[in-house]
Design a protein around this motif. Sequence first.
Motif, PDB file in Angstrom:
ATOM      1  N   ARG A   1       0.843  -1.198   0.000  1.00  0.00           N
ATOM      2  CA  ARG A   1       0.000   0.000   0.000  1.00  0.00           C
ATOM      3  C   ARG A   1       0.883   1.255   0.000  1.00  0.00           C
ATOM      4  O   ARG A   1       0.646   2.200  -0.741  1.00  0.00           O
ATOM      5  CB  ARG A   1      -0.910  -0.001   1.226  1.00  0.00           C
TER       6      ARG A   1
ATOM      7  N   PHE B   1       2.406   2.824  -3.284  1.00  0.00           N
ATOM      8  CA  PHE B   1       1.590   3.563  -4.249  1.00  0.00           C
ATOM      9  C   PHE B   1       1.960   5.048  -4.295  1.00  0.00           C
ATOM     10  O   PHE B   1       1.837   5.698  -5.336  1.00  0.00           O
ATOM     11  CB  PHE B   1       0.108   3.401  -3.920  1.00  0.00           C
TER      12      PHE B   1
ATOM     13  N   ARG C   1       2.418   6.544  -7.935  1.00  0.00           N
ATOM     14  CA  ARG C   1       1.735   7.686  -8.547  1.00  0.00           C
ATOM     15  C   ARG C   1       2.731   8.568  -9.280  1.00  0.00           C
ATOM     16  O   ARG C   1       2.451   9.106 -10.337  1.00  0.00           O
ATOM     17  CB  ARG C   1       1.061   8.485  -7.440  1.00  0.00           C
TER      18      ARG C   1
ATOM     19  N   THR D   1       1.063   0.974  -9.169  1.00  0.00           N
ATOM     20  CA  THR D   1       0.838   2.225  -9.911  1.00  0.00           C
ATOM     21  C   THR D   1      -0.648   2.453 -10.190  1.00  0.00           C
ATOM     22  O   THR D   1      -1.014   3.497 -10.696  1.00  0.00           O
ATOM     23  CB  THR D   1       1.576   2.188 -11.264  1.00  0.00           C
ATOM     24  N   GLN D   2      -1.479   1.470  -9.873  1.00  0.00           N
ATOM     25  CA  GLN D   2      -2.895   1.621 -10.238  1.00  0.00           C
ATOM     26  C   GLN D   2      -3.789   1.798  -9.026  1.00  0.00           C
ATOM     27  O   GLN D   2      -3.672   1.066  -8.039  1.00  0.00           O
ATOM     28  CB  GLN D   2      -3.352   0.387 -11.005  1.00  0.00           C
ATOM     29  N   VAL D   3      -4.701   2.775  -9.153  1.00  0.00           N
ATOM     30  CA  VAL D   3      -5.608   3.092  -8.043  1.00  0.00           C
ATOM     31  C   VAL D   3      -6.423   1.854  -7.640  1.00  0.00           C
ATOM     32  O   VAL D   3      -6.593   1.584  -6.456  1.00  0.00           O
ATOM     33  CB  VAL D   3      -6.584   4.221  -8.466  1.00  0.00           C
ATOM     34  N   GLU D   4      -6.894   1.087  -8.636  1.00  0.00           N
ATOM     35  CA  GLU D   4      -7.735  -0.088  -8.336  1.00  0.00           C
ATOM     36  C   GLU D   4      -6.945  -1.079  -7.476  1.00  0.00           C
ATOM     37  O   GLU D   4      -7.495  -1.732  -6.604  1.00  0.00           O
ATOM     38  CB  GLU D   4      -8.163  -0.826  -9.611  1.00  0.00           C
TER      39      GLU D   4
ATOM     40  N   ARG E   1      -6.579   0.259  -3.911  1.00  0.00           N
ATOM     41  CA  ARG E   1      -7.891   0.150  -3.233  1.00  0.00           C
ATOM     42  C   ARG E   1      -8.131  -1.283  -2.772  1.00  0.00           C
ATOM     43  O   ARG E   1      -8.626  -1.516  -1.680  1.00  0.00           O
ATOM     44  CB  ARG E   1      -9.008   0.563  -4.195  1.00  0.00           C
TER      45      ARG E   1
END
Length: 478
Positions: free
Chosen positions: A223, A226, A230, A416-419, A422
């Motif tokens: 986590r 990230f 970003r 690198t991905q929001v999904e 999450r």
Amino acid sequence: MPQAWQPASKERHFDASGYFSNRTIVALTTPPGGALCGVRISGPAAMEIGSRLGALQFTREDHRRARRVWIRDGSGAHLDECILLPFFSPHSFTGEDSIELFLHGSPMIAQRVLEECFVHGARLALPGEFSFRAVKNGKLQLSQAEAVKELIAADNDFSLELALEKLAGSQHELVKRVHGDLLQLCTLSEAGIDFSDQDLEEVSLPRLKERLRLVVSSLEALRGSFDRGRRFRDGIPVCIFGLPNAGKSSFFNSLLGEDRSIVSEIAGTTRDVVRERINLRGEAGQVAFRLSDTAGLRVSSDLVEGLGIERSIQAARESDLVVVVIDGLNSNLEELKTQFEMVPCEGKQVVLVVSKADLLSQDARESAHAAVRASFGIDPLFVSSRSLEGVKEVAAKMADLASTLLRRGRGEVVLTQVEHVRAVESSLQILERASGAFDLVLFASDVRHAMNALGPLTGETLPDDVLGKIFSDFCIGK
Ligand SMILES: Nc1nc2c(ncn2[C@@H]2O[C@H](COP(=O)(O)OP(=O)(O)OP(=O)(O)O)[C@@H](O)[C@H]2O)c(=O)[nH]1
Ligand SMILES: [Mg+2]
């Protein structure tokens, strides 16, 4: 894509089940304009279509055997002389029977060949549908398919390296390990429930919670990655900061190599934050930046200018790197320092730039240098947006400072991905509940939920519509 490359007969490739049909699909695999044009046909009828196009018969012996053949339409008219390469299932990119064609790079030929494939029952592939099938057939992990997309989009050395490692499976391996640990915890806790009357230490709740802590710390690290991810994806945020008329917009334009921001001799020209993405080269390679030109800072009674100034300070706060532009002709360092103190600089990189170097004598440079050094404790660099003196050096310095924020150990995974982040967050939330569970039944149920919550990373427990949506962001032919 030029119009000529679009299939004329839309109904022939309409397929209501979208990604979940098993029809034979076809698409160009190369962009237009090259000397060669790749076409991939994949699905149950691929061999038959290849046979008809090339008037050939294929046996398994022909797997991966390239042939130079003339392909023809149903009337026997020549379509092109090309290289035809068959791949038998499961040894192909998609895991299905596939034919790869390498045609001459003519849009007319490509269109005719696609049309001929439609005549034989194939339909145009949806965006990312080849990769989708590869994932569905276990030829590619979801994270590797996503890496292919990132590889194509990568425009700087750091994101290219990250995408290559992801393609090689680094992220998948890590997620598989965490997923495996959670699965083991599920199994052990379920065994603990079954043998609860035997008081087994190994599957007792305290012992399982201890094991869980290790998994939680791996997920927390993931986590945390990230934050850097970003920056890999969007670029390092940089703010160009300074008093009005210092030459900020001129410097911003010089870095970009275009007249993006308005420049004038009137102090207070820039009102809003102007943002652009740019790649700058340093010693460690190219780094992507999100560059912001901002309104000059001063006490202003003008409402709009005041709002712009607030945004300047906000942009500086949100940046990793602040480039302070100091007017080489008329600098009020005391005032600049006061404004600069409004930006908390802890953890930020700062570059000081003295502008208008083309107008400065040697003496003026020396005294500006000494004054800036005395006020800020940092040596400034001199630039001219007229002669472009010093611009390259500042760009290289920015890239060098920023590259320290992107450095990774070999194989170190960065989300690198929001999904994905999450999914990790929701898994962690459920595991927090598991850590406080009073009995094994609740513990086991939470751990299983937490494992399923990692679906967007593993691709295993994703609902079909979500999976389809992931691939719809790809390009056709991927
Ligand atoms: N000779 C010379 N003039 C410059 C240079 N940089 C900026 N100027 C001039 O300085 C004036 C202000 O430049 P801007 O780039 O608009 O300054 P700014 O800091 O963006 O100003 P605000 O947006 O008002 O805060 C303009 O007249 C520019 O032409 C330079 O390197 N050399
Ligand atoms: Mg400006």
